[in-house]
Scaffold this active site. Structure first.
Site, PDB file in Angstrom:
ATOM      1  N   CYS A  29       0.839  -1.203   0.000  1.00 47.73           N
ATOM      2  CA  CYS A  29       0.000   0.000   0.000  1.00 47.73           C
ATOM      3  C   CYS A  29       0.867   1.245   0.000  1.00 47.73           C
ATOM      4  O   CYS A  29       1.579   1.520   0.968  1.00 47.73           O
ATOM      5  CB  CYS A  29      -0.920  -0.066   1.211  1.00 47.73           C
ATOM      6  SG  CYS A  29      -1.520   1.509   1.809  1.00 47.73           S
ATOM      7  N   CYS A  58       0.083   4.014   2.673  1.00 51.98           N
ATOM      8  CA  CYS A  58       0.487   3.617   4.026  1.00 51.98           C
ATOM      9  C   CYS A  58       1.908   4.092   4.321  1.00 51.98           C
ATOM     10  O   CYS A  58       2.228   4.466   5.448  1.00 51.98           O
ATOM     11  CB  CYS A  58       0.445   2.097   4.176  1.00 51.98           C
ATOM     12  SG  CYS A  58      -1.190   1.397   3.979  1.00 51.98           S
TER      13      CYS A  58
END
Lengths: 600, 158
Positions: free
Chosen positions: B81, B84
C-alpha cells in the site's frame, strides 16, 4: 379499511390451507389443465407416492386459494408443492429437488441439519463468485482455500490462479515487455533519450506482487462483507456431506453442508523426467521469482508457454521454446502459427519436435546453470544445451485427486482428472457441483468460471433457470503480438459445417502506430469464418494484432447477438484503428485474392 | 463492550493454545525466537512507553493495545500500500509530539489478517484509536500533519 368479516374469512381460509398442508405428506395445488401441474402429478405417480391434489380451477373459491397461497408462499402460480409441511415450489423446483435428492429427503421426513447450506472448495475466481452470490441470496456459505506450495516452495494468497499466478501477473509482465517496444518506437517519433535502457526484474516483480497483495486483501474483505465464512485450509471429503479441513499448522476441523461446489482449479503439470521438480520452475513460480531468470528454456507450446516465453524475450532475455508438436493446441492453427512466426522474428528461438529427457544442475545460484538434454520425437538425435532457468508449461492437471472425491462418490475422468457435469454443472452426485477449470471439455478461463459460479448460485438459491453458455466465449492469448478469438477455429468450423459451407474472409493489416517506426508490416491478421447455410453468420472470429483483448471483447458481444457478415459490413469503422478491418473484409480465402498490404 | 470481552476471551484462549503446544512454536523457529523477546518486553514499562511498535500476534495485541493504560493508535497497513508508506511516518511524528501520552501500534494486515478482518478494516491505511480497549475513533486514508495532530489530540482528550 376492509370489512372485518372478510378478514375473518381470510383467516379461516388460511387455517384451512395450513391444515391441509400439515395433515398430508404431499399436497399439490394445481389446475387441471396446466401441463406443469400434470408433470408434477405424474412425477409423484411415478414415484408411487400418495398425494393430495387441489385443482383450483375446479373449485368454486379456487381464486381465493390462489391469493392466499401467494400471501403464504410468495408464489402465485401453480403447481405449488408441499412436502412434509415444506414448500418445495413449482414444477422446476420440484423436478430439481427430485434430481438433487432433496425431494427424497423431504419425503422421508428426515431433515438433516447441516452446518452450511453450501460449502465451496476452492477460493479462485469461480469459487469466490459462487460463494458470494449464494451468500447474497441469504444462504449460509463457507469457502475453503489452500495453496499447496510448489516444489520450489512458492505459495500465494486468496484468489486462485488468475489473480496470483495467471492472468493478472501475466498481463502486467506482458505490458512490461510491450513498453520495451514502445521505447524503441519512441525514437522514431522524435523522443530523444540516453542510450542505456535497462530493465530491473526486482522492481517489476515487487510492483506486480504489491498489486496482487491488494487484490488478495480485497477478496478477503469481500467475503467478510458478504458474510461468507472463509477458512484457509485444505478440504477433503470424508463423507458425501462432510469434509475435513486441515490448516497449515495441521489442525483439523470438520464441516457439513447440504450442497457442495468443487472449484479447485488446476496446477501446472511436470514432465516426469529426472530433474524436473528439483530444478525447473513453472508459471506458479515465475511471477514471484526473486531473481531475473536469465537465459530461459520454455518447455511446451501451450498459451502459458508462449505468453511467458514472449514477455521474457520482451524483457531482453535469451529465450528458447521447445515444442513437441504444434503450437496452441485447440486454437486455430493458422493463427497459432502466425503468432509463433512473429515471436520467431522477434528473437524467440524455437526447437521443434524435441522433448526433454533430463535436467541437470551445473551450478547453484540465482539463477544457477542447468543442462538440458532433449531427444527428437522423430529420430534418435539428442541435443544438450545450458540455460539459467527452465520453465515447464506443458499443460495443467485438475486438482481433483486428493480431495476425497471417492468418499463422496463423485465420478472423475481417470485420464485427465476432469469432472464430467451436466449442463447445470451438476456432477453424478446430485448435491455436488463443479465449476471452472476442472470441468471436462469446458473453457479454462476465469470469466467463464465466474459466470458459471454466479449462475449456479442463482439457480440453486434464487429460483433462476439461466444456465451458463459455453458457446461464443471470447478470449485472448497475450503473445507479443496478441491473438484474440471468439467462436470456432477454421478447423473446427470446417469439420462442423463442411468446407463448402463456410466462407472465410481475411486480411493482413498494418496498424497505423506501426507505420512510423516501420515495423511488423504484414504480420497483423484478421479472419472471420461465416456459415453460408445460416445467412453467413459469423461463427469464428480471429484477430492477431495489438490490443486483441479490447478488440475481441466487442465483437464477442456482436456474435452473441448472432451477427452476420452483412452486419459486419454494415458497421461503420472507427478510423484509424485496427478493429475497423473487420468492417471491410472483402477477400475470401477461397478466392485466393491478395491480402498483403503494400505501401500507402 | 461485549465485542471487546469476546475478543479478550478468544485471545486468552489462543494464548493458552500456544503455551499448551510448545512444539508449534518451535516448528517455526524464526518466528518463535522473534516472539519470545517481545513477550518479555511487552511487560516492561519502557516498551509500553515506546512511541510505536509492530504488533506481533493476537496475544501481543491484547497486551499492548487492548490492555494498554495509554490510548493507542492502531495503524493497519500493508506492504503493498503506497499511501500507508506516507501516512506511517507522519502518524509516528504526530504521536512522538505527545511525549508518551499516546502509543502507536502497527499491524501488517497480511501478517495479521484475522485482526484486520475482526476490526472491520476494508481499505488501508486504516487508523483506529483505542482507549481502555474500546474503539473511540477511526479514519481511512491519508491525512496531513495538522489533521493528524488534531486527531491525536482528540484521542488523548485535549
Amino acid at each position: 379499511m376492509p370489512p372485518i368479516e372478510k378478514d375473518t374469512g381470510k383467516n379461516e381460509l388460511k387455517t384451512k390451507i395450513q391444515k391441509l398442508i400439515d395433515s398430508n405428506q404431499v399436497v399439490v395445488f394445481s389446475k387441471s389443465y396446466c401441463p406443469y401441474c400434470i408433470q408434477v402429478k405424474d412425477l409423484f405417480k411415478e414415484l408411487k407416492i400418495e398425494f393430495n391434489v387441489m385443482e383450483l380451477d375446479l373449485m368454486e373459491n379456487g381464486s381465493n386459494y390462489q391469493e392466499m397461497l401467494l400471501e403464504m408462499t410468495g408464489q402465485r402460480t401453480v403447481p405449488q408443492v408441499f412436502i412434509n409441511k415444506t414448500h418445495v415450489g413449482g414444477c422446476d423446483k420440484t423436478m430439481q429437488a427430485h434430481k438433487d435428492g432433496s425431494l427424497q429427503q423431504l419425503l422421508s421426513g428426515e431433515k438433516e441439519v447441516y452446518d452450511y447450506d453450501l460449502i465451496v472448495i476452492g477460493g479462485g475466481s469461480g469459487g469466490l463468485a459462487c460463494s458470494k452470490e449464494a451468500a447474497m441470496l441469504g444462504k449460509k456459505v463457507m469457502v475453503l482455500d489452500y495453496v499447496v506450495p510448489t516444489p520450489t516452495g512458492t505459495t500465494w494468497g486468496l484468489g486462485g490462479t488468475c489473480v496470483n499466478v495467471g492472468c493478472i501477473p501475466k498481463k502486467l509482465m506482458h505490458q512490461t515487455a510491450l513498453l520495451a517496444t514502445a521505447i524503441q518506437d519512441a525514437r522514431k517519433f522524435g523522443w530523444e533519450f540516453d542510450e542505456s535502457v535497462k530493465h530491473n526484474w526486482d522492481t517489476m516483480k515487487t510492483a506486480v506482487n504489491s498489486y496482487i497483495g491488494s487484490l488478495n486483501w480485497g477478496y478477503r474483505v469481500a467475503l467478510r462483507d458478504k458474510n461468507v465464512d472463509y477458512v484457509n485450509a485444505y478440504a477433503e471429503f470424508i463423507e458425501p456431506h462432510k469434509i475435513k479441513a486441515t490448516n497449515k499448522r495441521g489442525k483439523e476441523t470438520f464441516h457439513t453442508a447440504a450442497r457442495f461446489v468443487l472449484a479447485t482449479g488446476e496446477r501446472p503439470r511436470y514432465l516426469g523426467v529426472p530433474g524436473d521438480k528439483e530444478y525447473c520452475i513453472t508459471s506458479d513460480d515465475l511471477f514471484s521469482l526473486s531473481y531475473c531468470p536469465g537465459k530461459t528454456l520454455v518447455i511446451g507450446a501451450s498459451y502459458v508457454a508462449l505468453e511467458c516465453g514472449g514477455f521474457l524475450a520482451g524483457l531482453g532475455l535469451d529465450v528458447t521454446v521447445m515444442v513437441r508438436s504444434i503450437l496452441l493446441r485447440g486454437f486455430d492453427q493458422e493463427m497459432a502459427n502466425r503468432a509463433g512466426a512473429h515471436m520467431e522474428t522477434h528473437g524467440v528461438k524455437f526447437i521443434r519436435k524435441f522433448v526433454p529427457t533430463k535436467i541437470e544442475q551445473l551450478e547453484e545460484g540465482s539463477p544457477g546453470r542447468l543442462k538440458v538434454t532433449a531427444k527428437s520425437t522423430e529420430t534418435d538425435e539428442t541435443i544438450e544445451d545450458e540455460y539459467n532457468t527452465v520453465l515447464i508449461a506443458v499443460g495443467r492437471n485438475a486438482c481433483t485427486d486428493k480431495i476425497g472425491l471417492d468418499k463422496a462418490g463423485v465420478k472423475v475422468n481417470p485420464k485427465n482428472g476432469k469432472i464430467p457435469v451436466n449442463d447445470e454443472e451438476q456432477t453424478n452426485v446430485p448435491h455436488i457441483y463443479a465449476i471452472g477449470d476442472i470441468l471436462e471439455e469446458k473453457w479454462e478461463l476465469t470469466p467463464v468460471a465466474i459466470q458459471a459460479g454466479k449462475l449456479l448460485a442463482r439457480r440453486l438459491y434464487g429460483g433462476s433457470t439461466v444456465k451458463c453458455d459455453y458457446i461464443h466465449v471470447p478470449t485472448t492469448v497475450f503473445t507479443p503480438l496478441e491473438y484474440g478469438a471468439c467462436g470456432l477455429s477454421e478447423e473446427r468450423a470446417t469439420e462442423l459445417y463442411g468446407p463448402d459451407n463456410i466462407e472465410v474472409y481475411h486480411s493482413l493489416f498494418w496498424p497505423l502506430e506501426f507505420t512510423v517506426p516501420s515495423r511488423d508490416n504484414n504480420q497483423c491478421y484478421a479472419k472471420i469464418i461465416c456459415n453460408k447455410l445460416d445467412s453467413d453468420r459469423v461463427v469464428g472470429f480471429h484477430y492477431l494484432g495489438p490490443n486483441a483483448g479490447e478488440v475481441t471483447q466487442g465483437f464477442g458481444a456482436a456474435m452473441k447477438c448472432g451477427a452476420t457478415k452483412e452486419h459486419f459490413d454494415a458497421t461503420i469503422g472507427i478510423h484509424p484503428t485496427c478493429a475497423e478491418v473487420f468492417t471491410t473484409l472483402e477477400v475470401s480465402k477461397r478466392s485466393g485474392g491478395d491480402i498483403t498490404q503494400s505501401g500507402c | 463492550m461485549a465485542h471487546r470481552f469476546l475478543a479478550r476471551r478468544i485471545w486468552t484462549l489462543s494464548v493458552t493454545d500456544v503455551r499448551c503446544l510448545p512444539s508449534s512454536a518451535v516448528a517455526s523457529s524464526s518466528r518463535a525466537s522473534f516472539l519470545a523477546p517481545s513477550r518479555t518486553l511487552a511487560v516492561s514499562h519502557a516498551v509500553r512507553r515506546a512511541v510505536s511498535f509492530n504488533v506481533q500476534d493476537n496475544e501481543d495485541f491484547t497486551e499492548r493495545v487492548i490492555n494498554s493504560d495509554l490510548p493507542v493508535l492502531v495503524d493497519f497497513h500493508a506492504q503493498w500500500c503506497g499511501p500507508c508508506k506516507i501516512l506511517g511516518p507522519r502518524l509516528e511524528k504526530a504521536v512522538a509530539k505527545q511525549k508518551g501520552r499516546v502509543a502507536m501500534a502497527k499491524v501488517d494486515i497480511d501478517d495479521h489478517t484475522d485482526l484486520a478482518i475482526e476490526y472491520g478494516v476494508s481499505a488501508v491505511p486504516t487508523v483506529i484509536a483505542m482507549r481502555g480497549g474500546d474503539i473511540v475513533d477511526r479514519f481511512v486514508g491519508i491525512k496531513d500533519d495538522d489533521q493528524l495532530d488534531s486527531f491525536v489530540c482528540k484521542v488523548i482528550g485535549q
